[in-house]
Scaffold this active site. Structure first.
Site, PDB file in Angstrom:
ATOM      1  N   GLN A  18      41.209  50.873  46.458  1.00  0.00           N
ATOM      2  CA  GLN A  18      41.746  51.766  45.430  1.00  0.00           C
ATOM      3  C   GLN A  18      41.842  53.225  45.865  1.00  0.00           C
ATOM      4  O   GLN A  18      42.571  53.995  45.263  1.00  0.00           O
ATOM      5  CB  GLN A  18      40.900  51.655  44.157  1.00  0.00           C
ATOM      6  CG  GLN A  18      41.010  50.285  43.508  1.00  0.00           C
ATOM      7  CD  GLN A  18      40.152  50.168  42.256  1.00  0.00           C
ATOM      8  OE1 GLN A  18      38.981  49.822  42.346  1.00  0.00           O
ATOM      9  NE2 GLN A  18      40.704  50.469  41.104  1.00  0.00           N
ATOM     10  N   HIS A 135      34.763  44.277  46.877  1.00  0.00           N
ATOM     11  CA  HIS A 135      35.432  44.676  45.637  1.00  0.00           C
ATOM     12  C   HIS A 135      36.855  44.089  45.673  1.00  0.00           C
ATOM     13  O   HIS A 135      37.850  44.819  45.721  1.00  0.00           O
ATOM     14  CB  HIS A 135      35.437  46.207  45.524  1.00  0.00           C
ATOM     15  CG  HIS A 135      35.602  46.740  44.131  1.00  0.00           C
ATOM     16  ND1 HIS A 135      34.686  47.561  43.510  1.00  0.00           N
ATOM     17  CD2 HIS A 135      36.583  46.580  43.227  1.00  0.00           C
ATOM     18  CE1 HIS A 135      35.108  47.889  42.303  1.00  0.00           C
ATOM     19  NE2 HIS A 135      36.262  47.311  42.096  1.00  0.00           N
ATOM     20  N   ASN A 179      31.663  42.786  43.229  1.00  0.00           N
ATOM     21  CA  ASN A 179      32.074  43.503  42.028  1.00  0.00           C
ATOM     22  C   ASN A 179      32.727  42.543  41.028  1.00  0.00           C
ATOM     23  O   ASN A 179      33.657  41.816  41.379  1.00  0.00           O
ATOM     24  CB  ASN A 179      33.077  44.608  42.374  1.00  0.00           C
ATOM     25  CG  ASN A 179      33.504  45.361  41.129  1.00  0.00           C
ATOM     26  OD1 ASN A 179      32.709  46.084  40.528  1.00  0.00           O
ATOM     27  ND2 ASN A 179      34.745  45.175  40.700  1.00  0.00           N
ATOM     28  N   GLU A 180      32.254  42.561  39.832  1.00  0.00           N
ATOM     29  CA  GLU A 180      32.846  41.834  38.700  1.00  0.00           C
ATOM     30  C   GLU A 180      33.388  40.456  39.072  1.00  0.00           C
ATOM     31  O   GLU A 180      34.600  40.207  39.020  1.00  0.00           O
ATOM     32  CB  GLU A 180      33.955  42.675  38.054  1.00  0.00           C
ATOM     33  CG  GLU A 180      33.429  43.942  37.430  1.00  0.00           C
ATOM     34  CD  GLU A 180      34.475  44.700  36.607  1.00  0.00           C
ATOM     35  OE1 GLU A 180      35.674  44.386  36.713  1.00  0.00           O
ATOM     36  OE2 GLU A 180      34.079  45.585  35.837  1.00  0.00           O
TER      37      GLU A 180
END
Ligand code: BGC
Length: 410
Positions: A18, A135, A179-180
């Site tokens: 990102q 991620h 992550n998530e």
């Protein structure tokens, strides 16, 4: 005014794909194939209050190509200088697997060294690194071999974790394996909107199962090499609020179990803390998301920062330290972020007073970044990035408020 403990971590988060720029992975390839379609479909956001401001950006295919992103890969020194000015003492970022292991079993020493230097740059500024191993983005060789659904994935993830632990031993204490997992599994393997765009309950469950095993392998590999490390995962958890009546209570309890707790319960014996990403409130009243939506972000997501207190209090069942590994909002004009940070941190303080062992809060995000299939238009940063020349500018109101709370308490 109440002060947070001296050893409390006030941080901000990012993820490699990102912000870094020039990533070459499954997402960068997917973006090239899907940018035009996403631009065309952007009209689905025309109901948003922010629409008139974002429509040009959202309708341009360029918005959906991560490209140079925020060029954090080369400008991290500048970003850490600003972070220091904001007063944060922790930074959560992720390692880009596709840089470290560009071909199966082949490790790139220069890229490993890049992250070692980044960690040193944080330490020089007294900022504690919180390292996320994964991620969501995959090296191409791995996505081409089936990615997370490849039965070998957990083993490969374990090896990757082992490599990073060897490299970072003595430099990093805090690790976030994944992550998530639930958002990744949902969007990539159930709804089919993110790469590899699989759809189905079976593929969702297979993905979750693979991520559980991967976490456990990574935990063992890191612990073996860095015994005093603190290892967890960052899970997306909502504050589920039950309406009146037995049926609503049952639906709420099931939602908590199946969404908030599923992953954490399955890795319970291999976490040193609970990591929680809090974005959503979900009021259950004979149906989901019966929210009042009094205040919403640029993305139209309800802003409900006081829900964080109740969510944190519900985590006391684990009897473990808790880190809020993400919490934030898309707010380009910075009208709501200062309020949002203040209410969030007041909620954290209340939960601590009520006995929850919260040890840190990470705002999402340190800098404006690439918001996956929505591209660049949602602006989550404490620091804004000018898309034309990538210049950085602090969002004054929210950063001032954050600094004040860090220094004086709440
Ligand atoms: C993710 C971030 C994302 C943020 C805002 C979280 O679900 O971890 O990558 O940018 O939410 O949507």
């Amino acid at each position: 005014m109440k002060k947070f403990p001296d050893n409390f971590y006030f941080g901000a988060s990012t993820s490699s794909h990102q912000v870094e720029g020039s990533c070459h992975n499954d997402w960068s390839e997917w973006e090239k194939r899907n940018a035009k379609r996403l631009a065309k479909e952007s009209r689905k956001f025309s109901y948003l209050d922010s629409w008139t401001r974002i429509m040009h950006e959202a309708a341009s295919p360029e918005n959906y190509i991560s490209g140079i992103a925020a060029d954090h890969y080369t400008r991290y020194h500048e970003d850490f200088d600003i972070a220091q000015k904001i007063g944060i003492n922790a930074y959560r970022f992720s390692i880009e697997w596709s840089r470290i292991e560009p071909m199966r079993g082949v490790w790139d020493p220069d890229e490993l060294n890049h992250y070692t230097k980044m960690i040193a740059a944080l330490r020089e500024r007294n900022i504690e690194p919180f390292v996320t191993l994964w991620h969501w983005t995959l090296p191409l060789w791995l996505s081409e071999a089936g990615g997370v659904s490849n039965p070998e994935f957990p083993e490969l993830f374990g090896k990757y974790a082992a490599k990073l632990a060897e490299e970072f031993s003595g430099q990093v204490k805090f690790f976030i394996t994944i992550n998530e997992p639930e958002i990744y599994s949902l969007n990539s393997y159930l709804r089919g909107i993110w790469p590899p765009q699989k759809k189905g309950i079976l593929s969702y469950l297979t993905c979750m199962g693979s991520l559980v095993e991967s976490h456990n392998n990574a935990y063992d590999e890191i612990k073996r090499r860095i015994p005093d490390s603190m290892i967890g995962a960052a899970c997306n958890m909502s504050y589920f609020e039950s309406g009146k009546g037995f049926i609503n209570k049952i639906i709420t309890a099931l939602s908590v179990k199946l969404w908030n707790r599923y992953f954490t319960n399955r890795v319970k014996s291999r976490i040193d803390y609970v990591g929680v990403n809090y974005y959503f409130h979900n009021r259950i009243n004979y149906g989901f998301s019966k929210n009042e939506n009094r205040s919403v972000s640029d993305l139209g997501w309800e802003l409900y920062p006081h829900g964080l207190e109740y969510l944190l209090e519900s985590l006391a069942v684990y009897n473990l330290p808790v880190y809020i590994t993400e919490n934030g909002l898309a707010d380009a004009s910075d009208e709501k972020r200062a309020w949002f940070i203040e209410v969030s941190l007041r909620s954290v303080m209340r939960a601590m007073e009520n006995g929850v062992d919260v040890r840190g809060y990470f705002h999402w995000s340190l800098i404006d970044n690439f918001e996956w299939d929505k591209g660049f238009w949602p602006r989550f940063g404490l620091i804004s990035i000018d898309r034309k020349d990538l210049s950085r500018r602090i969002r004054i109101e929210s950063c001032d408020r954050y600094r004040e709370i860090i220094e004086k308490g709440i």
